[in-house]
Design an enzyme around this catalytic site. Structure first.
Site, PDB file in Angstrom:
ATOM      1  N   ARG A  85      45.266  59.705  40.209  1.00 29.50           N
ATOM      2  CA  ARG A  85      44.337  58.852  40.230  1.00 29.50           C
ATOM      3  C   ARG A  85      43.404  58.890  42.001  1.00 29.50           C
ATOM      4  O   ARG A  85      44.525  58.877  42.565  1.00 29.50           O
ATOM      5  CB  ARG A  85      44.649  57.789  39.182  1.00 29.50           C
ATOM      6  CG  ARG A  85      45.844  56.885  40.482  1.00 29.50           C
ATOM      7  CD  ARG A  85      46.578  55.655  39.894  1.00 29.50           C
ATOM      8  NE  ARG A  85      46.981  55.044  40.550  1.00 29.50           N
ATOM      9  CZ  ARG A  85      48.060  54.750  40.131  1.00 29.50           C
ATOM     10  NH1 ARG A  85      47.763  53.957  38.610  1.00 29.50           N
ATOM     11  NH2 ARG A  85      49.121  53.993  40.706  1.00 29.50           N
ATOM     12  N   CYS A 134      20.840  31.635  46.858  1.00 32.68           N
ATOM     13  CA  CYS A 134      21.679  31.004  48.434  1.00 32.68           C
ATOM     14  C   CYS A 134      22.789  30.137  47.767  1.00 32.68           C
ATOM     15  O   CYS A 134      23.938  29.469  48.410  1.00 32.68           O
ATOM     16  CB  CYS A 134      21.056  29.949  48.766  1.00 32.68           C
ATOM     17  SG  CYS A 134      19.678  28.611  48.567  1.00 32.68           S
ATOM     18  N   HIS A 138      55.615  48.045  44.387  1.00 32.40           N
ATOM     19  CA  HIS A 138      54.450  46.906  43.350  1.00 32.40           C
ATOM     20  C   HIS A 138      54.527  45.850  44.842  1.00 32.40           C
ATOM     21  O   HIS A 138      52.987  46.416  44.534  1.00 32.40           O
ATOM     22  CB  HIS A 138      55.611  46.488  42.411  1.00 32.40           C
ATOM     23  CG  HIS A 138      54.455  45.349  42.007  1.00 32.40           C
ATOM     24  ND1 HIS A 138      54.454  44.417  43.086  1.00 32.40           N
ATOM     25  CD2 HIS A 138      53.760  45.427  40.845  1.00 32.40           C
ATOM     26  CE1 HIS A 138      53.559  43.391  42.035  1.00 32.40           C
ATOM     27  NE2 HIS A 138      53.028  44.522  40.469  1.00 32.40           N
ATOM     28  N   ARG A 178      53.051  55.494  27.597  1.00 40.72           N
ATOM     29  CA  ARG A 178      52.193  55.287  28.914  1.00 40.72           C
ATOM     30  C   ARG A 178      50.800  54.440  28.509  1.00 40.72           C
ATOM     31  O   ARG A 178      50.533  55.010  28.271  1.00 40.72           O
ATOM     32  CB  ARG A 178      52.161  55.332  30.294  1.00 40.72           C
ATOM     33  CG  ARG A 178      53.458  55.943  30.683  1.00 40.72           C
ATOM     34  CD  ARG A 178      53.846  56.749  31.746  1.00 40.72           C
ATOM     35  NE  ARG A 178      53.949  58.688  31.814  1.00 40.72           N
ATOM     36  CZ  ARG A 178      55.172  57.785  32.969  1.00 40.72           C
ATOM     37  NH1 ARG A 178      55.517  57.271  34.057  1.00 40.72           N
ATOM     38  NH2 ARG A 178      55.952  59.023  32.998  1.00 40.72           N
ATOM     39  N   TYR A 237      16.209  39.175  48.376  1.00 44.42           N
ATOM     40  CA  TYR A 237      16.952  38.467  49.043  1.00 44.42           C
ATOM     41  C   TYR A 237      18.340  38.124  48.767  1.00 44.42           C
ATOM     42  O   TYR A 237      18.099  36.876  47.544  1.00 44.42           O
ATOM     43  CB  TYR A 237      17.138  38.320  50.737  1.00 44.42           C
ATOM     44  CG  TYR A 237      16.692  36.645  50.548  1.00 44.42           C
ATOM     45  CD1 TYR A 237      17.261  35.775  50.668  1.00 44.42           C
ATOM     46  CD2 TYR A 237      14.916  36.309  50.517  1.00 44.42           C
ATOM     47  CE1 TYR A 237      16.991  34.750  51.049  1.00 44.42           C
ATOM     48  CE2 TYR A 237      14.907  35.179  50.416  1.00 44.42           C
ATOM     49  CZ  TYR A 237      15.908  34.100  50.124  1.00 44.42           C
ATOM     50  OH  TYR A 237      15.313  33.103  50.739  1.00 44.42           O
ATOM     51  N   SER A 260      14.463  29.864  46.427  1.00 45.12           N
ATOM     52  CA  SER A 260      15.349  30.105  45.942  1.00 45.12           C
ATOM     53  C   SER A 260      16.445  29.310  44.975  1.00 45.12           C
ATOM     54  O   SER A 260      16.547  28.887  45.322  1.00 45.12           O
ATOM     55  CB  SER A 260      15.984  29.719  47.659  1.00 45.12           C
ATOM     56  OG  SER A 260      17.419  30.274  47.907  1.00 45.12           O
ATOM     57  N   LYS A 288      44.245  57.877  32.587  1.00 46.38           N
ATOM     58  CA  LYS A 288      45.318  58.662  33.201  1.00 46.38           C
ATOM     59  C   LYS A 288      44.955  59.481  32.454  1.00 46.38           C
ATOM     60  O   LYS A 288      45.686  60.297  32.441  1.00 46.38           O
ATOM     61  CB  LYS A 288      46.968  57.842  33.058  1.00 46.38           C
ATOM     62  CG  LYS A 288      47.925  58.452  32.798  1.00 46.38           C
ATOM     63  CD  LYS A 288      48.762  57.520  32.677  1.00 46.38           C
ATOM     64  CE  LYS A 288      49.098  56.305  33.664  1.00 46.38           C
ATOM     65  NZ  LYS A 288      50.724  55.475  33.785  1.00 46.38           N
ATOM     66  N   GLY A 340      51.177  48.453  37.451  1.00 46.85           N
ATOM     67  CA  GLY A 340      51.948  47.796  37.062  1.00 46.85           C
ATOM     68  C   GLY A 340      52.199  46.546  36.402  1.00 46.85           C
ATOM     69  O   GLY A 340      52.573  45.738  35.996  1.00 46.85           O
ATOM     70  N   MET A 393      50.575  47.046  33.727  1.00 47.09           N
ATOM     71  CA  MET A 393      50.769  46.937  31.867  1.00 47.09           C
ATOM     72  C   MET A 393      51.974  47.375  31.875  1.00 47.09           C
ATOM     73  O   MET A 393      52.881  48.189  32.510  1.00 47.09           O
ATOM     74  CB  MET A 393      49.881  47.651  31.111  1.00 47.09           C
ATOM     75  CG  MET A 393      48.166  46.939  31.243  1.00 47.09           C
ATOM     76  SD  MET A 393      47.174  47.699  29.809  1.00 47.09           S
ATOM     77  CE  MET A 393      46.474  48.708  31.239  1.00 47.09           C
TER      78      MET A 393
END
Ligand code: PEP
Ligand code: MG
Length: 874
Positions: free
Chosen positions: A336, A831, A454, A92, A851, A764, A22, A101, A103
């Site tokens: 934002r 895995c 919200h 804020r 992988y 693996s 922000k 919402g 904080m």
């Protein structure tokens, strides 16, 4: 000396880590010359220090804030506490990652009795001033002093009843003035002290409250869901107030530069005239759409539209903005990158590429892989939906279909959801405290609130179906039922929600899996181009394997053979094997299993269309296949034609104090080599058969030996495999290559991976067991105490879901290095459950795995996460 405070004009958009999202964006908008009420940002480092200093704001930081208050007073020409020209500010939160919402916020800070009176006289609008004052007392008491807001709301309701009016807006200046007195009396009664009148005292109270709110339970929970580290801290933005509640030419709103639910181009939002921001976001009054602003105030609308276009071009992403109109003048309070549904995320990414605003790399990187889940979520079965009549229609706040039993509190929803029950959370409106219940609910239905309420924002982020603002609902006084469309629904009744249309149904409607394609397919194609790791799947049946192929799996990384043994026609044979008294008896029982296993594997090879398939030898302890209930034991003994005592003896002999660390994995093959031999036969024979049918494929079965901790143990079992396989291949007179590898899931295997790699052709990482054994706690029981660990901030998240990179990760890295030393071309994969978790996938990329393997529904998530990681680590 560290600088902790920055005027908006000192910062810019790249200072997110320090100023929070922000603060950085307010600075950036200021730099772009946009109408931003001026102020300053107290950095995230000040928050970190606040905690390091034992929840105290250091004198140096206080002094610096004081200096910046002076600068703000100069800049605005207003003064804190000056009755003639008071400076009023909002305070804020704003962390690096947006946490909508979660904080706290305090508005109208700086008001006290003297200021209010003079201000009321000066503005000639006492109603507005007293309204602001009562709001401030209410918010401050709730947020800073934690008095709770319920009693204040009651006082407002009592006042409205006494005056015979329905809406807050109908209360007069005198009513509001009286309310502010009542609020202060309530404050004093609760806290034993007067409500603070010194603006500086108010300011430091508010700053502390925002720092503190970084650690409130809902923020902690949100961080855990979204991988936000607790040491980031929040910045605090102190901004001079502009007022949307100054009368009919003032207002406030929230808007998105594109539709956050569908991704459609064009401004999308809501606003309320004569209101403050909290009214829109809290969902207490149902707002008007942004198009109505064009009709009501075309000038402001045009100016806003121009700013929106500039902001979207500037950030090259869809923006979510808050604005206020003060007596006809537009101010930007925030911008934002907007949260969006999964469907919108894919459309927006493609549209931005087509509009030339971003390249495909950026498109792939901007989508949160976890969101894909929502796309793959079920929709209503078309026939079921056709036969159903809606009982009401609210706003289509977050798409998808949900069906579940009604619950009225977030606590109930969480408790039932954790037990695997399908629940729909039905509320007047949701508040940030409801976050956990919302997470566990299949769907959320609220009576109040618009598309930016919200409930709507949070549900979209989670990918949970939500219908909001269904005002026709009336709740029973005891909160245990609601009436809609003339029917009363009690706790536990089934209802269904369509988050894409807003329709609500008073019945159960079956759901079907979602279809994917279009924008999704386009982004995934780009992802596959950038990805360097392969994505395989954990699948045990041809159906799962086929599903995973549809989702783009490039092989099977883990086929757990034991799952096949639980099928009714197989369990008898495996039980016969278990009660066998000799190797011959065991072999006879295993011979019955052989054709079934071979058939399973043929189905799996077929479904995988020539992609590699890793099949793991039997892993679980054998007692899992036997009954433990007395009645079942008697029945089974009769079926097996043995005495119940005999069966009881077998079960007793298999009893282990800690079966997860007992007679399982390769240990089974050490004691009963016949098992490994039968499974190898099934794997190899199936491969020979399928290869013969598909000469275009090059099948190389990968046989995986589980739970290895010692080289000689691996060598022993490997010999069973190779002796069996080689004999079958020779007999068949064919050429078939196969690999024998191991899981690395015992710390000792990781520590001696250079040894293990002498026998293993692939590793693996079984990070489920590796996590369990490294931490020394059971994967089945940890759930019971992990919550306490999160609460006490010992762990930030579940190490069984997110790989613990510090400890378990160190073992993985070590094993990779050692394994490669012995066998440079060793194939490396994962895995465990972590193979489908984006943060863990990034780790796998960085340590150089070939992988990842995960459950079919997580394959697309893994494809995207792997691409993002490859791009980020390029
Ligand atoms: C593991 O331990 O990570 C693994 C994949 O095996 P299983 O979950 O079957 O023990
Ligand atoms: Mg395991």
């Amino acid at each position: 000396m560290t600088k902790y405070v920055y005027e908006f004009s000192e910062g810019n958009g790249s200072m997110r880590n320090l100023l929070g999202g922000k603060g950085a964006n307010l600075a950036e908008m200021t730099g772009l010359g946009m109408p931003v009420p001026q102020g300053f940002t107290i950095s995230t480092e000040a928050c970190t220090r606040y905690y390091a200093d034992g929840e105290a704001i250091g004198d140096d930081i206080r002094e610096e804030i004081g200096t910046y208050i002076g600068k703000l007073e100069e800049l605005t020409g207003k003064k804190f506490g000056d009755p003639e020209n008071p400076l009023l500010v909002s305070v804020r939160s704003g962390s690096r990652a947006s946490m909508p919402g979660m904080m706290d916020t305090i508005l109208n800070l700086g008001l006290n009795e003297t200021v209010v009176e003079a201000f009321a006289a000066k503005t000639g609008n006492p109603r507005f001033v007293y309204d602001s004052y009562r709001r401030f007392i209410q918010m401050y008491s709730d947020v800073v002093m934690e008095v709770g807001k319920a009693y204040f709301e009651e006082l407002i309701d009592e006042m409205k009843e006494a005056r015979g009016v329905k809406d807050d807006i109908e209360l007069t200046a005198d009513d509001l003035k009286e309310l502010s007195e009542q609020f202060k009396a309530e404050y004093k009664a609760k806290l034993g002290a007067d409500f603070p009148s010194d603006p500086i005292e108010q300011l430091f109270g508010a700053i502390k409250a925002v720092f503190r709110s970084w650690d409130n339970p809902r923020a902690v929970y949100y961080r855990r869901l979204n991988d936000i580290p607790s040491d980031w801290g929040t910045a605090v933005n102190v901004q001079s107030m502009v007022f949307g509640n100054l009368g009919d030419t003032s207002g406030t709103g929230v808007a998105f530069s594109r539709n956050p639910a569908t991704g459609e181009q064009g401004l999308y939002g809501e606003f309320l005239m004569n209101a403050q921001g909290e009214d829109v976001v809290a969902g207490i009054r149902t707002p008007q759409t942004i198009d109505q602003l064009r009709d009501q105030n075309p000038e402001v609308y045009d100016q806003f539209q121009e700013i929106v276009t500039r902001l979207e071009d500037h950030y090259a992403d869809m923006q979510d903005m808050e604005f206020t109109i003060e007596e006809g003048k537009l101010f930007m309070l925030q911008t934002r990158n907007g949260k969006r549904t999964a469907a919108a995320a894919f459309k927006i990414a493609c549209d931005l590429v087509d509009e030339g605003k971003i390249n495909p790399e950026k498109a792939v990187s901007m989508i949160d892989p976890k969101q894909i889940d929502a796309l793959l979520h079920p929709q209503f079965d078309a026939a079921g939906l056709k036969a159903a009549t809606p009982i009401g229609k609210g706003l289509p706040a977050s798409p998808g279909a949900a069906c579940g039993q009604v619950t009225f509190t977030a606590e109930d929803a969480a408790a039932k959801g954790k037990k695997g029950e399908d629940v729909v959370l039905v509320r007047l409106e949701t508040t940030p405290e409801d976050i956990e219940g919302m997470h566990y609910a299949k769907g959320i239905l609220t009576a109040r609130g618009g598309m930016t309420s919200h409930a709507a924002v949070v549900a979209r982020g989670m990918g949970t179906c939500c219908v909001s603002g269904l005002g026709d609902i009336s709740f029973a006084k005891d909160g245990k039922s609601f009436t809609l469309g003339g029917t009363t629904y009690n706790e536990g009744d089934w209802i269904s929600l369509d988050g894409s249309t807003g329709n609500v149904y008073g019945q159960k409607i079956e759901t079907v899996p979602a279809e994917i394609g279009g924008y999704f397919g386009r982004v995934m194609e780009w992802a596959d181009e950038f990805r360097t790791m392969k994505v395989r799947t954990n699948a045990d049946t041809p159906t799962d394997a086929a599903q995973a192929r549809e989702f783009g799996a490039e092989g099977i990384g883990l086929c757990r053979t034991e799952h096949m043994f639980f099928e009714p026609d197989r369990i008898a044979a495996i039980r016969e094997m278990i009660v066998s008294k000799s190797a011959e008896q065991r072999e006879a029982a295993l011979a019955k299993l052989l054709p079934m296993q071979r058939g399973d594997f043929e189905g799996i090879y077929e479904a995988m269309e020539g992609y590699p398939v890793t099949i793991r030898l039997l892993d679980p302890p054998l007692h899992e296949f036997l009954p433990h209930d007395e009645d079942d034991i008697v029945t089974l003994a009769a079926e097996m034609k043995i005495s119940a005592d005999e069966l009881r003896d077998v079960i007793a002999s298999l009893h282990e104090f800690n079966p997860m660390m007992g007679h399982r994995g390769c240990r089974l093959d050490v004691t009963y080599p016949e098992i490994g031999a039968m499974q190898t036969r099934a794997i190899i024979e199936a491969a020979i058969n399928v290869q013969a049918k598909h000469p275009e494929w090059d099948l190389v079965p990968e046989i995986m030996i589980p739970l290895v901790g010692e080289l000689k143990e691996l060598a022993f079992v490997k010999k069973i495999v190779t002796d069996t396989a080689d004999a079958i291949i020779a007999d068949a007179g064919v050429e078939l290559k196969y690999l024998v590898g191991t899981m690395i899931e015992i710390p000792r295997a990781a520590l001696t991976a250079d040894e293990i790699a002498k026998e293993a052709e692939f590793f693996s990482f079984g990070t489920n067991d590796l996590t369990q054994m490294t931490f020394g706690f059971s994967r089945d029981d940890a759930g019971k105490f992990l919550d306490a660990y999160y609460e006490k901030k010992i762990y930030e998240n579940d190490p069984f879901a997110r790989l613990d990179q510090t400890g378990v990760g160190k073992l993985v890295e070590l094993a990779v290095d050692l394994g490669k030393k012995t066998r440079p071309d060793i194939k490396l994969g994962i895995c465990g459950e972590h193979g489908g978790d984006p943060a863990s996938i990034d780790f796998c990329q960085r340590v150089g795995l070939n992988y990842v393997s995960c459950s079919p529904f997580r394959v697309p998530i893994a494809r995207l996460a792997a691409a993002q990681s490859a791009l980020a680590n390029r």
